[in-house]
Design a protein around this motif. Sequence first.
Motif, short mmCIF file in Angstrom:
data_model
loop_
_atom_site.label_atom_id
_atom_site.label_comp_id
_atom_site.label_asym_id
_atom_site.label_seq_id
_atom_site.Cartn_x
_atom_site.Cartn_y
_atom_site.Cartn_z
N LEU A 55 0.83 -1.21 0.00
CA LEU A 55 0.00 0.00 0.00
C LEU A 55 0.87 1.26 0.00
N TRP A 56 2.00 1.17 0.68
CA TRP A 56 2.88 2.33 0.88
C TRP A 56 3.54 2.78 -0.42
N LEU A 57 4.08 1.82 -1.18
CA LEU A 57 4.88 2.19 -2.35
C LEU A 57 4.12 3.03 -3.37
N PRO A 58 2.92 2.58 -3.82
CA PRO A 58 2.22 3.45 -4.79
C PRO A 58 1.85 4.80 -4.20
N ALA A 59 1.52 4.83 -2.90
CA ALA A 59 1.10 6.10 -2.30
C ALA A 59 2.26 7.10 -2.26
N VAL A 60 3.46 6.62 -1.88
CA VAL A 60 4.58 7.57 -1.81
C VAL A 60 5.08 7.92 -3.22
N MET A 61 4.92 7.00 -4.16
CA MET A 61 5.28 7.35 -5.54
C MET A 61 4.39 8.48 -6.03
N ALA A 62 3.09 8.40 -5.69
CA ALA A 62 2.16 9.46 -6.09
C ALA A 62 2.57 10.78 -5.44
N ALA A 63 2.89 10.74 -4.14
CA ALA A 63 3.25 11.96 -3.43
C ALA A 63 4.55 12.55 -3.96
N VAL B 101 15.94 1.41 -2.97
CA VAL B 101 14.51 1.73 -3.06
C VAL B 101 14.29 2.77 -4.17
N ALA B 102 15.16 3.79 -4.21
CA ALA B 102 15.00 4.82 -5.25
C ALA B 102 15.12 4.21 -6.64
N ALA B 103 16.09 3.30 -6.80
CA ALA B 103 16.26 2.64 -8.10
C ALA B 103 15.02 1.82 -8.45
N LEU B 104 14.46 1.14 -7.44
CA LEU B 104 13.25 0.34 -7.67
C LEU B 104 12.10 1.24 -8.12
N LEU B 105 11.93 2.37 -7.43
CA LEU B 105 10.82 3.27 -7.76
C LEU B 105 11.00 3.84 -9.18
N LEU B 106 12.23 4.23 -9.51
CA LEU B 106 12.47 4.80 -10.85
C LEU B 106 12.28 3.73 -11.93
N TRP B 107 12.75 2.53 -11.63
CA TRP B 107 12.61 1.44 -12.60
C TRP B 107 11.12 1.10 -12.79
#
Lengths: 302, 455
Positions: A175-183, A255-261
Amino acid sequence: MSDLTPLALLALALGGAFVLAWLERVIAGAGAGPGVVVRDGLATLRQPLSRPGTYDGWLFHLAPGLLLLAAVAALATVPWAPGFRGIDLESGGILFAAALAYVTPAVFMAGWGAGAPLAVVGGFRFLALMLGYAMPIAMVITAVAAPAESLRPADIVEIQHAVPMALVQPYSLALWLPAVMAAALLPPFDVADAPGELGGGVFSRYTGLDAALVALARRVLLLAVAGMTAALFLAGWHGPLLPDAVWMALKTLAVAALLLWAGRRFARVEIDRVVSLAWKVAIPGAIGAIVLAGLTTLLFYR
Amino acid sequence: VVLNGRRPRLEPALVVPDEMSWTMWGTDLRELGVVPAGSATAARSILAPAHVPQALAQALNDARRLAGDDVAVRSPGPSPLLGVRLEDVAEVGTIDALRTEDGRGHHGPEMDGHDQGHGAHGGQDHHDMMAIVGEPSRDGLVMEAIDLEVGPLSGGLAGGLVLALSLDGDVVEDAEVRATLVAGRDAAPLMPDPLTPVTWRVAADVAAEVASGTVARARTQWERLAALEAERALSHLAWLRSFARLLGWAELAAAAQRALAPLVHDTAGAPGDDRLQAATRALAPVLHLAGRARFRRRLAGRGVLRDDPSGLSGPNARAAALARDGRSADPLYAELAFAPVVRSGGDALARASVRIEETRAALDLAVGAAGRARATDAAASGTPGALGSAARAAIEGPRGRILASRAAPDAPLEAVAEGAPAARVAAAAAARGSELSAALVTVASFDLSPWTLGA
């Protein structure tokens, strides 16, 4: 907090943003070394400030500063090492969510201030998106705070010395990952600027110092959410052999690399579908996560 | 693309008229170290043809003001466009300035749209943009309509196209597609559609042969067929790359780029067998991504045709269950066991699927035709009726069938691009009532060429 903490935080923001801008180029396959990041930054700074004929100057030029302020405030709540954090409050987790909440007005101000329809549409899109996703962020922090019985991020890191929270509460992480990506305005949740669709949307009119501030703020936001993810879910600085701060830095970068990827792997979300998903899935899911976290705490952490 | 053993540094650039056009003219922008900028302010340089059509020149000046007046402008290679010399473009003025003179309100330009704001209330302060006046819309909220033009330099649509929208909030109340480019005025003679140069060159040649009562040699016919199919694959992949950028799907755009790179070639020749094989290999990831549930979910049910599809041609018709393909009746294609690709949804997904599947089939056909060309004796006479050569040139291009004739072998080309006007109307109709991004996806899914729609 020592007198040097603000300076250290500033250095972390600038250095981290530089590394993440370079990481972004590497993941995008845009090639080249760190020098290009500096050159690109200087090229942006050399541009004159834009003054669109339609804009509301006060809102327009204030928004990048507010965005950066929100990003730095979020960054300050992240526990980077046992003795180093910018703001160490009992309710630090909630302060992080509150800092992210200020991203929404900043982005909306940018769109409204520019006055162009596509920018305004981008602003409204982001508002709708974050009305749905701001709540899951705070709720997930509550869920991961339950085992530590503390909202202080450093305490949540300490409770993970044996088992990282990602293994205890994988549903909270989901739940956290998509929400912080949006923010953090990251693709595929980049509905506010939507390059190629809204042509930059809320940020389409920014040039020069304004554009540089926006670019910096976005990287600092990414650093903050990646750092907080590492702290809340990946046991922060805990790890064998290497110094604490190195573990934290490595986890944050991962984590940053995962989010960017991940942002490259998915098409941009459609605002109607993603808002519907927020209210129908993410928020009820976050309530469920709090209940489950309570049960887990009673069973395993007492 | 690897230069000197290192990846090139890619920098965002404003590309005039668009990336697809340059690809079709044989220039791979990545080899120049350039990717299209997501917004004009992010552009570090401007790429434009040596001669810029008037409408694009004005839009270029608008965008240039945002990108910065000192941003470098360069011309990446030869183009079939006519118009103002690039050095003189700055003197043409801007669309924005014309609007102000019209009293239609002064609004700053942006690359992805020339905002008219609330055009009918020119000069009002922008605070009124969302003013609560007027009639309630379908969702019960009262809002003033926002008039907005996307294009003619836009990342999502072919350069030269303008999508005029009337928005109620972010819902498209009314939509109209216009073309700002005119074949006879803005492009070289004999080139009615510079987005498919090979197709039109073959059409002009076949039409000349019809006029002189001759039929091309068999080897020439096979070579033409190979070139046409290679261009179809290139055109569909270049469309997919733009479409993926519009969707914000970097992985798909990169996969399409890798698949089309071997096909980019000088328009005078066709890619050889090795390049076709390389493209076929690189197509596998594209097919894989397009087969994924997230691709189908994103496009299914978007941009469903509202009107009778009978006026359409090409992939747009075949995506609406019309098995209409000029290649079905062609004796050369029959030898290659050609079968048209048909889908029934009539939505953006069906149109995308048809083009992606046709890309695979086109590469196979190109390899087959190139093989036949090599195996055919140079003196062997051609097949009458191939590529419509019995009466007039009739060629199934990437966007539909084109009919071309010439009164004499060296006379001007009389040409019709079937289905183009119907596609323009259908795209606008399908966009109405949808959210802004869905409307853009809808219109882009029709793969309209600004050259064949008429002014």
